[in-house]
Scaffold this active site. Structure first.
Site, mmCIF file in Angstrom:
data_model
loop_
_atom_site.group_PDB
_atom_site.id
_atom_site.type_symbol
_atom_site.label_atom_id
_atom_site.label_comp_id
_atom_site.label_asym_id
_atom_site.label_seq_id
_atom_site.Cartn_x
_atom_site.Cartn_y
_atom_site.Cartn_z
ATOM 1 N N LYS A 197 80.565 7.118 -23.806
ATOM 2 C CA LYS A 197 79.785 5.791 -24.340
ATOM 3 C C LYS A 197 80.247 4.811 -23.067
ATOM 4 C CE LYS A 197 80.020 2.276 -26.963
ATOM 5 N NZ LYS A 197 79.421 1.303 -26.080
ATOM 6 N N GLU A 271 94.168 3.382 -23.724
ATOM 7 C CA GLU A 271 94.606 2.561 -22.677
ATOM 8 C C GLU A 271 94.118 1.103 -22.953
ATOM 9 O OE1 GLU A 271 94.577 0.215 -19.933
ATOM 10 O OE2 GLU A 271 93.020 1.486 -18.552
ATOM 11 N N CYS A 305 92.894 -4.709 -16.841
ATOM 12 C CA CYS A 305 93.826 -4.488 -17.862
ATOM 13 C C CYS A 305 95.439 -4.831 -17.357
ATOM 14 C CB CYS A 305 93.824 -3.360 -18.561
ATOM 15 S SG CYS A 305 93.781 -2.043 -17.616
ATOM 16 N N GLU A 402 96.115 -11.672 -23.888
ATOM 17 C CA GLU A 402 95.353 -11.158 -22.714
ATOM 18 C C GLU A 402 94.027 -12.134 -22.419
ATOM 19 O OE1 GLU A 402 93.349 -7.342 -22.875
ATOM 20 O OE2 GLU A 402 94.140 -6.868 -20.922
HETATM 21 P P1 NDP Z 1 86.132 -3.495 -26.568
HETATM 22 O O1 NDP Z 1 87.521 -2.887 -26.907
HETATM 23 O O2 NDP Z 1 85.344 -4.003 -27.971
HETATM 24 O O3 NDP Z 1 85.184 -2.431 -25.661
HETATM 25 C C1 NDP Z 1 85.601 -1.341 -24.986
HETATM 26 C C2 NDP Z 1 84.648 -0.122 -25.557
HETATM 27 O O4 NDP Z 1 84.856 0.168 -26.782
HETATM 28 C C3 NDP Z 1 83.115 -0.586 -25.327
HETATM 29 O O5 NDP Z 1 82.374 0.474 -24.936
HETATM 30 C C4 NDP Z 1 82.687 -1.007 -26.758
HETATM 31 O O6 NDP Z 1 81.383 -0.790 -27.042
HETATM 32 C C5 NDP Z 1 83.403 0.176 -27.545
HETATM 33 N N1 NDP Z 1 83.860 -0.220 -28.901
HETATM 34 C C6 NDP Z 1 83.729 -1.326 -29.535
HETATM 35 N N2 NDP Z 1 83.825 -1.435 -30.707
HETATM 36 C C7 NDP Z 1 84.085 0.154 -31.069
HETATM 37 C C8 NDP Z 1 84.455 0.796 -32.089
HETATM 38 N N3 NDP Z 1 84.712 0.014 -33.285
HETATM 39 N N4 NDP Z 1 84.716 1.934 -32.181
HETATM 40 C C9 NDP Z 1 84.484 2.491 -30.991
HETATM 41 N N5 NDP Z 1 84.063 1.914 -29.752
HETATM 42 C C10 NDP Z 1 84.032 0.671 -30.001
HETATM 43 O O7 NDP Z 1 86.385 -4.694 -25.913
HETATM 44 P P2 NDP Z 1 85.369 -6.002 -25.314
HETATM 45 O O8 NDP Z 1 84.389 -5.818 -24.373
HETATM 46 O O9 NDP Z 1 84.985 -6.534 -26.908
HETATM 47 O O10 NDP Z 1 86.405 -7.094 -24.742
HETATM 48 C C11 NDP Z 1 87.162 -8.027 -25.699
HETATM 49 C C12 NDP Z 1 88.616 -8.053 -25.099
HETATM 50 O O11 NDP Z 1 89.128 -6.917 -24.792
HETATM 51 C C13 NDP Z 1 88.700 -8.617 -23.621
HETATM 52 O O12 NDP Z 1 88.390 -10.051 -23.688
HETATM 53 C C14 NDP Z 1 90.063 -7.836 -23.246
HETATM 54 O O13 NDP Z 1 90.946 -8.926 -23.266
HETATM 55 C C15 NDP Z 1 90.098 -6.834 -23.670
HETATM 56 N N6 NDP Z 1 89.719 -5.653 -22.882
HETATM 57 C C16 NDP Z 1 90.501 -4.957 -22.197
HETATM 58 C C17 NDP Z 1 90.159 -3.852 -21.682
HETATM 59 C C18 NDP Z 1 91.115 -3.100 -20.923
HETATM 60 O O14 NDP Z 1 90.880 -2.286 -19.803
HETATM 61 N N7 NDP Z 1 92.382 -2.965 -21.375
HETATM 62 C C19 NDP Z 1 88.778 -3.567 -21.057
HETATM 63 C C20 NDP Z 1 87.864 -4.286 -21.826
HETATM 64 C C21 NDP Z 1 88.211 -5.476 -22.635
HETATM 65 P P3 NDP Z 1 80.607 -2.230 -26.553
HETATM 66 O O15 NDP Z 1 80.589 -2.468 -25.052
HETATM 67 O O16 NDP Z 1 79.117 -1.836 -26.951
HETATM 68 O O17 NDP Z 1 80.994 -3.359 -27.655
#
Ligand code: NDP
Length: 500
Positions: A197, A271, A305, A402
């Site tokens: 996904k 991660e 990240c 973060e």
């Molecule tokens: P999320 O953790 O929500 O998104 C990461 C992935 O998980 C996306 O594909 C998301 O879908 C999916 N997802 C969301 N909710 C669920 C769930 N309950 N169960 C399974 N999968 C789920 O990150 P955000 O995009 O909301 O970003 C928020 C914050 O997270 C950022 O501001 C940043 O600080 C951090 N972040 C960290 C990352 C890293 O690489 N460490 C990467 C991205 C964000 P969808 O996109 O449709 O919501």
């Protein structure tokens, strides 16, 4: 500091050398009006009936409609992955699996320009980065893991490695194709099948990747792509026929996933976020270190990240480092991601921009001093200027949370031990950087920093042969390298031991 250096630091940034726009052509990308789900090697309509637009963060223009998969769609995709696993893929000789993975790598290289433009269009990152970093590294991951596919017995001697089954893979929006490669390549090399996904805001390169899978002749159902939002991710995680979950994203969602699968026996790698310290000692080559600071935090708008979002500077060089940094920040060009001169592109989404703005406001309220170089932001789209905070206390939110944006928090230290203590003073533990002339000091620091990746005199360097992952709230499990194979394997035997 020499007289020449002092003069350089006082002199204004030359403004006469304006860059003419150098836009990359969008023509190489053919967008569909509407994308379905990729299940069992076919494009299918979502049973949920739901579609949503994906937009360009630089212009707010809708690019295409994308299917939002629901529970039923996830169930069909997992079924297709299970069938492909049981009916051939898992029992294929490694050398045959390798051929498909090599083909994927080669097609990615051949179509790299198309992928780079699409990645920048949908995600907002500068074309220079998608062209020179994201896409070549994604291809390199497939090349690297193709090489392991027929050598698993050598990688894990006497342990009889077996594929796990169906892998559910959930990826974020900051490196869409690269995170796909980090997850899909080792899963295929080890004989697993996949339901992936992509993130809601950046689905397009994963959808174009389906075309690559077809070109490579990958058997139907081995890789399935279900687009959608967090609901689809949650359905995928809890599906009873999923054997392994690999997630990259926020710590909050990572914890929710861990809770959701507790007691099910599913394998899990997480991660998650980071708040890396980039530590500059007084004997470091300062100009190189400043480049490393800039690359550490302003690369990909700070949506990284492992970004070096906390700068720890030795007190004796604080002033020249900050002066050089501010001067360098003034040369960063913020704007159109598709312009080849752009250094800092668009913030990935309105929500992320608001989150950055909120944390920056908190930094100012708590008493930190903000600096942003003069720069004109585009009128449309979501942008944020490169920002540095000085006068930061360790307890401030901008030093603990973060931000995931182009915002740097500066702290100082006097001794290596103080640097270690401050660097480790966070809930995270993903990465760190050390800048010093002394090799022994790099080793001293690296062995004391609680971070999965420690860079010496460089930052944000990635290589498929090198494992990547975190400590503490940055997650567990490793991706990349030999270590990246292990989460996708079950073992029948015990690890080889020496001397009883
Ligand atoms: P999320 O953790 O929500 O998104 C990461 C992935 O998980 C996306 O594909 C998301 O879908 C999916 N997802 C969301 N909710 C669920 C769930 N309950 N169960 C399974 N999968 C789920 O990150 P955000 O995009 O909301 O970003 C928020 C914050 O997270 C950022 O501001 C940043 O600080 C951090 N972040 C960290 C990352 C890293 O690489 N460490 C990467 C991205 C964000 P969808 O996109 O449709 O919501």
């Amino acid at each position: 500091m020499t007289e020449i250096e002092r003069k350089q630091d006082r002199s204004p940034v030359p403004s006469a050398f304006d860059y003419a726009p150098a836009p990359e052509s969008r023509d190489v990308v053919q967008l569909e009006e509407r994308y379905g789900l990729y299940i069992g090697g076919e494009w299918v309509e979502p049973r949920s009936g739901e579609y949503q637009p994906t937009v360009s963060p630089a212009t707010e223009e809708p690019l295409a409609e994308v299917a939002y998969g629901g529970a039923e769609d996830v169930d069909v995709a997992v079924g297709a992955a299970r069938e492909a696993f049981s009916n051939g893929w898992s029992s294929l000789p490694g050398s045959e699996r390798a051929k498909y993975i090599y083909r994927i790598a080669r097609v990615l290289q051949e179509r790299s320009r198309e992928f780079a433009v699409l990645e920048s269009l949908d995600g907002g990152k500068p074309i220079r980065e998608s062209r020179d970093v994201d896409i070549p590294l994604a291809a390199a991951h497939f090349f690297y893991y193709a090489g392991w596919a027929d050598k698993l017995e050598y990688a894990f001697p006497n342990r009889r490695p077996q594929p796990v089954g169906v892998a559910a893979q959930i990826i974020p929006w900051n490196f869409p194709l690269l995170m796909l490669a980090w997850k899909v390549a080792p899963a295929l090399a080890t004989g697993n099948t996949v339901v992936l996904k992509p993130a809601e805001t950046t689905p397009l390169t994963a959808l174009l990747f389906c075309d690559v899978l077809r070109q490579a002749g990958l058997p139907p159902g081995v890789v399935n792509i279900v687009t959608g939002d967090g609901r689809a991710g949650a359905e995928l995680v809890k599906h009873p026929d999923v054997d392994k979950v690999a997630f990259t994203g926020s710590t909050e969602v990572g914890k929710a996933i861990q809770r959701a699968i507790a007691g099910t026996g599913k394998k899990l790698t997480l991660e998650l976020g980071g708040k890396a310290a980039n530590v500059i000692f007084d004997d470091a080559a300062l100009d190189q270190a400043v480049e490393g600071i800039v690359n550490g935090i302003y690369f990909n708008q700070g949506h990284v990240c492992c970004a070096g979002s906390r700068l720890l500077v030795q007190e004796s060089i604080y002033e020249p480092v900050i002066a050089k940094l501010k001067r360098r920040m003034g040369t960063l060009r913020v704007g159109d991601p598709l312009d080849k001169n752009t250094d800092v592109g668009a913030i990935n989404s309105k929500e992320q921009l608001e989150r950055i703005q909120e944390l920056v406001a908190a930094g100012e309220e708590e008493g930190a001093e903000i600096y942003q170089p003069p720069c004109r932001l585009p009128e449309k789209g979501w942008f944020f200027p490169p920002t540095v905070f000085t006068n930061v206390a360790q307890s401030y939110r901008i030093a603990q949370e973060e931000i995931f944006g182009p915002v740097l928090s500066v702290l100082t230290f006097r001794t290596p031990d103080e640097a270690v203590e401050k660097a480790n003073n966070t809930a995270y533990g993903l990465s760190a950087g050390i800048w010093t002339e002394k090799g022994s000091r790099i080793l001293y620091m690296a062995s004391r920093l609680r971070a999965g990746v420690v860079w010496g005199n460089t930052f944000n360097r990635f290589d498929p042969t090198s494992p990547f992952g975190g400590f503490k709230e940055s997650g567990f499990g490793r991706e990349g390298g030999l270590q990246g194979l292990e989460p996708y394997l079950d073992f029948e035997g015990k690890p080889e031991t020496f001397g009883g």
